[in-house]
Design an enzyme around this catalytic site. Structure first.
Site, PDB file in Angstrom:
ATOM      1  N   SER A 188       0.813  -1.219   0.000  1.00 47.67           N
ATOM      2  CA  SER A 188       0.000   0.000   0.000  1.00 47.67           C
ATOM      3  C   SER A 188       0.844   1.265   0.000  1.00 47.67           C
ATOM      4  O   SER A 188       0.484   2.255  -0.636  1.00 47.67           O
ATOM      5  CB  SER A 188      -0.937  -0.006   1.212  1.00 47.67           C
ATOM      6  OG  SER A 188      -1.813  -1.106   1.158  1.00 47.67           O
ATOM      7  N   HIS A 240       0.606   4.368   4.354  1.00 48.97           N
ATOM      8  CA  HIS A 240      -0.048   5.095   3.260  1.00 48.97           C
ATOM      9  C   HIS A 240       0.474   6.521   3.173  1.00 48.97           C
ATOM     10  O   HIS A 240       0.825   7.005   2.089  1.00 48.97           O
ATOM     11  CB  HIS A 240      -1.565   5.130   3.481  1.00 48.97           C
ATOM     12  CG  HIS A 240      -2.209   3.780   3.456  1.00 48.97           C
ATOM     13  ND1 HIS A 240      -3.543   3.593   3.770  1.00 48.97           N
ATOM     14  CD2 HIS A 240      -1.715   2.553   3.157  1.00 48.97           C
ATOM     15  CE1 HIS A 240      -3.835   2.302   3.656  1.00 48.97           C
ATOM     16  NE2 HIS A 240      -2.737   1.658   3.294  1.00 48.97           N
TER      17      HIS A 240
END
Length: 332
Positions: A188, A240
């Site tokens: 991610s 993230h």
């Protein structure tokens, strides 16, 4: 947004497109006469992630990985037991249809204690190739295909590969600074790096875009939604955010486009005044981004390997990864 060509090209637009009629248009990119690359690195990344997941499941070996209960009891509790040693852990343990946390840790999951005190810095890299389950893997690989292939076609495998790998590292560093009691895996951070690079690419090449506001709004909404999902429990939003910030800065450094008309300079009459390849603000953004990248990685790595806790310097930052509600407790 319309899927037709959005290049601001005046009279030369049609002639440029005629030399590039195999190019598909995009709401995010201006089609130019630049070389269109064949995407092979992103598909290789997808294959590599899937292969690593299969190896992880093989090492996990659900029917025999629990020493506290008999093999027959363990096998009955596994999901999709017809897969044998590739079967998944019980859903109560891993609802994503994947391996145990012990298997992920064994193969290189990000864990603060092992990175700092065990001197296993390689986990900052290996964790981005591991996934917690089939659902996790599918979500990331679909995103990688839709985002990465287009970027690779536009900018080539070298630049996109650097953005992907360095963003994954940036996400791992920020995650390790703020998360100490859980392991972290997944691509991610690298994926958010590609999103960040798309945003900075739009900003730094602003003058060659048509439908600027629509493209910017669409991309910002996509990024905001994905970051908002990160405040749910069990989602490492620090990876993230770290990946996004790294990719955002790398976009200013690696994804510059020449000014419109610069690529046709060889066709101009002699002694014609030619524009510079890039505008002054592009050079300024390049320099600022490069400085911030060097400083950010240096400070982050020094803090990490000195064993500092990012939460001690930012008492509210833990809310960026999980917001407690009546439905869940972020400490659990």
């Amino acid at each position: 947004m319309a899927s037709s060509d959005i290049e601001r090209g005046g009279k030369n637009s049609n002639s440029r497109i005629s030399h590039n009629n195999n190019t598909t248009s995009s709401p995010y990119y201006v089609e130019t006469g630049d070389k269109q690359w064949t995407s092979w690195l992103i598909p290789m990344f997808v294959v590599a992630n899937i292969s690593v997941f299969i190896v992880t499941m093989y090492v996990n070996n659900c029917p025999h990985n629990d020493n506290n209960i008999s093999a027959s009891q363990s096998q009955r509790s596994c999901v999709a037991k017809f897969l044998g040693r590739l079967s998944f852990q019980p859903l109560k343990e891993n609802p994503l249809f994947g391996p145990s946390s012990a298997a992920l840790e064994k193969l290189g999951a990000l864990e603060w204690t092992k990175v700092v005190h065990g001197h296993q810095g390689w986990r900052l890299i290996t964790c981005m190739w591991l996934h917690a389950g089939v659902i996790h893997l599918l979500a990331n690989m679909l995103s990688l295909v839709f985002i990465g292939i287009r970027l690779e076609q536009q900018f080539g495998f070298v630049r996109v590969g650097i953005v992907y790998l360095v963003s994954g590292l940036g996400g791992s560093i920020l995650s390790a600074l703020f998360i100490r009691h859980n392991i972290s895996v997944g691509a991610s951070g690298a994926l958010f790096g590609l999103l960040g690079a798309m945003l900075s690419e739009l900003l730094t090449n602003w003058t060659i875009y048509a439908n600027k506001a629509a493209a910017l709004l669409t991309l910002v909404v996509i990024i905001a939604i994905n970051l908002a999902v990160g405040i749910l429990p069990h989602v490492d939003n620090f990876a993230h955010i770290g990946g996004f910030l790294t990719g955002f800065l790398l976009g200013f450094v690696l994804l510059l486009r020449p000014q419109f008309g610069w690529s046709e300079r060889q066709h101009l009459p002699p002694h014609t005044r030619v524009k510079s390849k890039h505008k002054a603000y592009q050079y300024g953004l390049w320099l600022a981004a490069m400085v911030l990248l060097i400083v950010g990685f240096t400070v982050g790595l020094v803090m990490l390997f000195r064993g500092e806790n990012g939460n001690d310097r930012c008492s509210w930052c833990h809310y960026l990864s999980c917001v407690p509600t009546s439905k869940w407790n972020c400490g659990n």
